[in-house]
Design an enzyme around this catalytic site. Structure first.
Site, PDB file in Angstrom:
ATOM      1  CG  HIS A 141      -0.385   0.305   2.512  1.00 14.76           C
ATOM      2  ND1 HIS A 141      -0.041  -0.673   3.429  1.00 14.76           N
ATOM      3  CD2 HIS A 141      -0.074   1.484   3.109  1.00 14.76           C
ATOM      4  CE1 HIS A 141       0.436  -0.100   4.519  1.00 14.76           C
ATOM      5  NE2 HIS A 141       0.432   1.199   4.352  1.00 14.76           N
ATOM      6  CG  ASP A 162       0.186  -3.985   2.838  1.00 12.16           C
ATOM      7  OD1 ASP A 162       0.283  -3.466   1.710  1.00 12.16           O
ATOM      8  OD2 ASP A 162       0.150  -3.321   3.886  1.00 12.16           O
ATOM      9  CB  SER A 206       3.129   1.737   6.162  1.00  9.22           C
ATOM     10  OG  SER A 206       1.955   1.897   6.902  1.00  9.22           O
TER      11      SER A 206
END
Length: 479
Positions: A128, A158, A232
């Site tokens: 993402h 992911d 992230s």
């Protein structure tokens, strides 16, 4: 100074410097007052002094030496995406009528990444973080900014892999994340909110965490180390400075921008290493193994009918011809309670387990058949990623159907995704559109792509698909 005056002073300090400092000062003020009412002010000074450098002849522990080796391997990821913006929004008619009014806009975002192979320049991050990006650059801890080459990614776990070319790179060694225990200390390193490299620490709160909505296939490490937007793709390391996870998400009912509340999640290195290997070997894609069956949750009614002591497990409702399950002897009505020793509580747990396995993997299934225990062994076969509509039915010619992204399944949808529709095709004339989700059909019951294909064994005279488009259901008659 009276006791009341001292308490007032402590409350004033609390307002100015925060509750922690004021509490320490208040305790220092009140304790001497009880022991020695006339104690001089100097007697309370040690209660607010800095921690000593040495205790009992031993220096205080510090993470600094370990982090000096870790932080050069954690990078900031900067992405750019070019999008066309129309004053008519998403209205397709006016956008086609007035294309000259559309303007190009560049969306930028920030994330983190981890160098895991210095020689080949491989950088792991989250899917993402780089999804839809036209340009990706990486900034190293020493300030160098490099263009990143996209190797591949897997939306359903992911995980994404990039490559950079530069001398003197530092990589993190990968530890065995399976050895992590609840209570182990961990440190998260990343670039939260784009403010620059930041380190937070905490413990492992849970391992093997799953069941979180909208996050694809799941086998997360849960930690209370702060993981905020921008973290992230960053590193979760143990106290030896070894990579144990890739930070991927934080949980907050008020939304991710509300900040950290001690619920952070990381992809374990055991999974990230597997996905990375597949991305390198399979030209940037992941090929998953599948049992080739459909199932549903065991509720109290089913448990009673099948003579089970408790309402748990996945009861098999369909076994596809030529599948791994068929070869292993799985039958409709079997209840799967565990796979490779991992507890299976229901359909979603079985699907999540399958999604984390590679093609060719041998799976030991703990099954109940007619109320009796049975052990079966299956060798997973390749899971098809997409089918052309013409392979299923001429009325679907021009459409391509793909497996529904797991994040949509976690959000409560089931079915298949319309991956593409050719212009001027029969599928387009039948009003199918890209990104439609087909959730039902009068051809037969299905939950996923193999089930959708199997439902066309005997195609009906009139074919109707129920779709979801923009959150709204509709029925389409295929001519």
């Amino acid at each position: 100074m009276t006791t009341a005056s001292k308490t007032l002073l402590a409350l004033t300090l609390a307002a100015a410097f925060g509750g922690f400092a004021a509490t320490a000062i208040r305790e220092g003020l009140e304790a001497p007052a009880r022991a020695e009412p006339s104690a001089p002010a100097a007697a309370i000074a040690p209660t607010v002094a800095a921690l000593p450098a040495v205790v009992s002849g031993q220096p205080l522990p510090s993470l600094a030496p370990m982090l000096a080796k870790v932080t050069p391997a954690v990078v900031s990821v900067h992405t750019k995406q070019r999008v066309r913006v129309s004053p008519f929004g998403n209205d397709p008619i006016f956008r086609r009528m007035f294309p000259e009014l559309s303007q190009e806009r560049i969306n930028e975002s920030l994330g983190s990444g981890v160098i895991v192979d210095a020689q080949r320049g491989y950088v792991l991050t989250n899917h993402h973080v780089i999804e839809g990006a036209d340009e990706v650059s990486v900034t190293l801890a020493d300030g160098r900014t490099l263009t990143a080459e996209f190797v591949g990614s897997d939306p359903d776990t992911d995980v994404a892999l990039m490559r950079i070319k530069a001398p003197n790179l530092t990589a993190l060694p990968m530890a065995d994340s399976g050895a992590l225990r609840v209570g182990d200390f961990v440190v998260a390193v990343g670039n939260p909110f784009g403010i620059g490299q930041t380190v937070t620490s905490g413990i492992v709160s849970a391992v093997g965490r799953s069941g979180l909505r909208g996050l694809g296939f799941q086998n997360f490490i849960q930690t209370d180390a702060s993981i905020n937007p921008g973290n992230s793709g960053g590193a979760l390391v143990n106290l030896n400075g070894e990579l144990v996870g890739i930070n991927t998400a934080s949980f907050n009912p008020r939304g991710s921008m509300a900040g950290n509340i001690g619920l952070g999640f990381a992809i374990p290195t055991s999974l990230a290493r597997n996905i990375m290997g597949q991305l390198i070997a399979n030209n940037g894609v992941v090929i998953r193994g599948t049992l080739g069956l459909e199932s549903q949750d065991v509720d109290a009614r089913i448990a009673q009918a099948l003579g089970l002591p408790e309402a748990r497990g996945a009861v098999v409702t369909q076994v596809f011809s030529g599948s791994a399950a068929a070869a292993a002897g799985v039958k409709v009505g079997d209840v799967i309670l565990s796979a490779n020793g991992e507890r299976i509580d229901g359909r979603d747990a079985l699907r999540n387990f399958e999604g984390l396995q590679a093609v060719g993997g041998r799976i030991a299934l703990d099954v109940r058949r007619d109320g009796k225990p049975l052990q079966l062994t299956a060798t997973l076969r390749a899971q098809p990623k997409a089918f052309a509509g013409l392979e299923l039915d001429p009325r679907l010619n021009g459409a391509t159907f793909a497996e529904l992204p797991e994040r949509l399944r976690q959000a409560g949808l089931s079915g298949v995704l319309v991956e593409s529709v050719e212009r001027g095709s029969r599928a387009e004339a039948n009003r199918l559109r890209k990104d439609d989700v087909v959730i039902a059909s009068n051809a037969g019951n299905f939950e996923d792509l193999p089930g959708f294909r199997a439902s066309f064994t005997q195609a009906p005279a009139q074919l109707v698909l129920r779709i979801v488009r923009g959150g709204r259901p509709a029925d389409l008659l295929m001519q």
